[in-house]
Motif scaffolding. Structure first.
Motif, PDB file in Angstrom:
ATOM      1  N   UNK A   1       1.172  17.601 -11.914  1.00  0.00           N
ATOM      2  CA  UNK A   1       0.470  18.947 -11.413  1.00  0.00           C
ATOM      3  C   UNK A   1       0.904  20.287 -11.788  1.00  0.00           C
ATOM      4  N   UNK A   2       2.332  20.499 -11.586  1.00  0.00           N
ATOM      5  CA  UNK A   2       2.812  21.658 -12.041  1.00  0.00           C
ATOM      6  C   UNK A   2       2.609  22.239 -13.381  1.00  0.00           C
ATOM      7  N   UNK A   3       2.759  21.269 -14.318  1.00  0.00           N
ATOM      8  CA  UNK A   3       2.217  21.509 -15.798  1.00  0.00           C
ATOM      9  C   UNK A   3       0.645  21.839 -16.017  1.00  0.00           C
ATOM     10  N   UNK A   4       0.129  21.109 -15.162  1.00  0.00           N
ATOM     11  CA  UNK A   4      -1.474  21.386 -15.243  1.00  0.00           C
ATOM     12  C   UNK A   4      -1.696  22.607 -14.885  1.00  0.00           C
ATOM     13  N   UNK A   5      -1.385  22.982 -13.669  1.00  0.00           N
ATOM     14  CA  UNK A   5      -1.439  24.414 -12.839  1.00  0.00           C
ATOM     15  C   UNK A   5      -1.201  25.443 -13.601  1.00  0.00           C
ATOM     16  N   UNK A   6       0.050  25.204 -14.478  1.00  0.00           N
ATOM     17  CA  UNK A   6       0.786  26.329 -15.266  1.00  0.00           C
ATOM     18  C   UNK A   6      -0.483  26.582 -16.415  1.00  0.00           C
ATOM     19  N   UNK A   7      -0.941  25.694 -17.059  1.00  0.00           N
ATOM     20  CA  UNK A   7      -1.812  25.852 -18.262  1.00  0.00           C
ATOM     21  C   UNK A   7      -3.183  26.453 -17.536  1.00  0.00           C
ATOM     22  N   UNK A   8      -3.725  25.899 -16.528  1.00  0.00           N
ATOM     23  CA  UNK A   8      -4.724  26.489 -15.950  1.00  0.00           C
ATOM     24  C   UNK A   8      -4.734  28.027 -15.718  1.00  0.00           C
ATOM     25  N   UNK A   9      -3.473  28.495 -15.125  1.00  0.00           N
ATOM     26  CA  UNK A   9      -3.191  29.902 -15.030  1.00  0.00           C
ATOM     27  C   UNK A   9      -3.209  30.477 -16.432  1.00  0.00           C
ATOM     28  N   UNK A  10      -2.574  30.015 -17.183  1.00  0.00           N
ATOM     29  CA  UNK A  10      -2.363  30.716 -18.609  1.00  0.00           C
ATOM     30  C   UNK A  10      -3.567  30.681 -19.229  1.00  0.00           C
ATOM     31  N   UNK A  11      -4.477  29.582 -19.045  1.00  0.00           N
ATOM     32  CA  UNK A  11      -5.990  29.689 -19.741  1.00  0.00           C
ATOM     33  C   UNK A  11      -6.759  30.908 -19.332  1.00  0.00           C
TER      34      UNK A  11
ATOM     35  N   UNK B   1       0.705  -1.221  -0.037  1.00  0.00           N
ATOM     36  CA  UNK B   1       0.014  -0.065   0.132  1.00  0.00           C
ATOM     37  C   UNK B   1       0.813   1.336  -0.012  1.00  0.00           C
ATOM     38  N   UNK B   2       1.940   1.383   0.867  1.00  0.00           N
ATOM     39  CA  UNK B   2       2.728   2.304   0.521  1.00  0.00           C
ATOM     40  C   UNK B   2       3.639   2.712  -0.495  1.00  0.00           C
ATOM     41  N   UNK B   3       3.731   1.444  -1.193  1.00  0.00           N
ATOM     42  CA  UNK B   3       4.529   1.757  -2.693  1.00  0.00           C
ATOM     43  C   UNK B   3       3.385   2.403  -3.577  1.00  0.00           C
ATOM     44  N   UNK B   4       2.142   2.195  -3.417  1.00  0.00           N
ATOM     45  CA  UNK B   4       1.315   2.675  -4.248  1.00  0.00           C
ATOM     46  C   UNK B   4       0.985   3.943  -3.840  1.00  0.00           C
ATOM     47  N   UNK B   5       1.025   4.465  -2.672  1.00  0.00           N
ATOM     48  CA  UNK B   5       0.841   5.696  -2.383  1.00  0.00           C
ATOM     49  C   UNK B   5       2.064   6.722  -2.836  1.00  0.00           C
ATOM     50  N   UNK B   6       3.328   6.016  -2.865  1.00  0.00           N
ATOM     51  CA  UNK B   6       4.374   6.460  -3.412  1.00  0.00           C
ATOM     52  C   UNK B   6       4.462   6.753  -4.838  1.00  0.00           C
ATOM     53  N   UNK B   7       3.737   5.945  -5.775  1.00  0.00           N
ATOM     54  CA  UNK B   7       3.367   6.159  -7.101  1.00  0.00           C
ATOM     55  C   UNK B   7       2.403   7.343  -7.317  1.00  0.00           C
ATOM     56  N   UNK B   8       1.518   7.237  -6.357  1.00  0.00           N
ATOM     57  CA  UNK B   8       0.436   8.421  -6.463  1.00  0.00           C
ATOM     58  C   UNK B   8       1.111   9.869  -6.284  1.00  0.00           C
ATOM     59  N   UNK B   9       1.988   9.961  -5.455  1.00  0.00           N
ATOM     60  CA  UNK B   9       3.005  11.284  -5.173  1.00  0.00           C
ATOM     61  C   UNK B   9       3.949  11.457  -6.474  1.00  0.00           C
ATOM     62  N   UNK B  10       4.563  10.353  -6.854  1.00  0.00           N
ATOM     63  CA  UNK B  10       5.397  10.789  -7.991  1.00  0.00           C
ATOM     64  C   UNK B  10       4.629  11.103  -9.160  1.00  0.00           C
ATOM     65  N   UNK B  11       3.329  10.661  -9.303  1.00  0.00           N
ATOM     66  CA  UNK B  11       2.698  11.004 -10.548  1.00  0.00           C
ATOM     67  C   UNK B  11       2.153  12.527 -10.469  1.00  0.00           C
ATOM     68  N   UNK B  12       1.583  12.824  -9.245  1.00  0.00           N
ATOM     69  CA  UNK B  12       1.143  13.972  -8.872  1.00  0.00           C
ATOM     70  C   UNK B  12       2.053  15.185  -9.155  1.00  0.00           C
ATOM     71  N   UNK B  13       3.463  14.951  -8.625  1.00  0.00           N
ATOM     72  CA  UNK B  13       4.617  15.582  -8.874  1.00  0.00           C
ATOM     73  C   UNK B  13       5.008  16.015 -10.218  1.00  0.00           C
ATOM     74  N   UNK B  14       4.609  14.907 -11.073  1.00  0.00           N
ATOM     75  CA  UNK B  14       5.109  15.061 -12.307  1.00  0.00           C
ATOM     76  C   UNK B  14       4.123  15.875 -13.131  1.00  0.00           C
TER      77      UNK B  14
END
Length: 231
Positions: A16-26, A1-14
């Protein structure tokens, strides 16, 4: 379960920054049509979920099997077989690499079929396969990594004047896309596995790494030669 949570964090950090930047620019500069923006948000969700599943698969499947294959090959004690398996694995893993497919599709579209999708994919895969096999030879015969790198890049710079201008940037992009999410985990695990048997656990770091660096030279040379022949 810990490994799955680590993967979620890794994907989020990869992602979310790009998605948030596009939302702000939009909402500040771009102002894309609502339909296009909604498609982007849906795409982000699909990419995030797909990347999560992919990373889970890498950690529970690709990495262990790559290292296991690498640690088993030297025990066969047939040099030609080890090199041949390295060549074949480099070939099939690169053909399955999503980044290579994206590059090939874009080049095919921009060149209007002059550099076909399949031709580029198999050329890049062949280049990676040859240099994975070369990396196996380096490991077996304890050849200096520096000599292989200098020789590989020396060939690249010698070929530059003879390569048609439109093939040159494609060749270097081909070297970059082979460091994608499919090729890197498998080749790295393979190298560490082989080194752990041939050189022992203590030297697996110095001998097991560098496979990806060598492998990225192959597609650059392969596409350059393709340009010299067909360009």
């Amino acid at each position: 379960m810990t490994n799955l949570f680590d993967q979620v964090k890794e994907v989020s950090f990869a992602i979310l920054p790009m998605a948030l930047l596009v939302i702000v620019l939009q909402y500040t500069i771009i102002g894309l049509p609502t339909e296009v923006f909604v498609h982007f948000l849906i795409g982000v969700l699909f990419v995030g979920f797909g990347l999560f599943l992919f990373l889970v698969g890498v950690h529970i499947g690709l990495l262990p099997i790559g290292e296991l294959i690498g640690s088993t090959l030297p025990k066969i004690k047939k040099t030609w077989f080890i090199i041949g398996v390295g060549f074949f694995l480099g070939l099939v893993v690169t053909i399955a690499e999503p980044d290579v497919r994206v590059l090939a599709f874009q080049v095919d579209e921009v060149s209007k079929g002059a550099i076909s999708n399949q031709l580029l994919v198999y050329t890049v895969a062949l280049g990676v396969a040859i240099f994975v096999a070369l990396a196996m030879i380096k490991m077996i015969y304890n050849i200096s990594f520096v000599h292989l790198l200098v020789g590989g890049y020396g060939l690249i710079f010698l070929l530059v004047p003879f390569v048609p201008p439109h093939y040159l940037p494609i060749s270097f992009d081909a070297g970059g896309v082979t460091t994608g999410p499919m090729t890197v985990p498998f080749i790295l695990a393979l190298g560490v596995g082989v080194a752990s048997v041939l050189r022992g656990k203590d030297s697996s770091t110095s001998d097991g790494f560098g496979f990806v660096g060598l492998s990225s030279i192959g597609p650059v040379l392969a596409v350059m030669i393709l340009g010299v022949v067909f360009g």
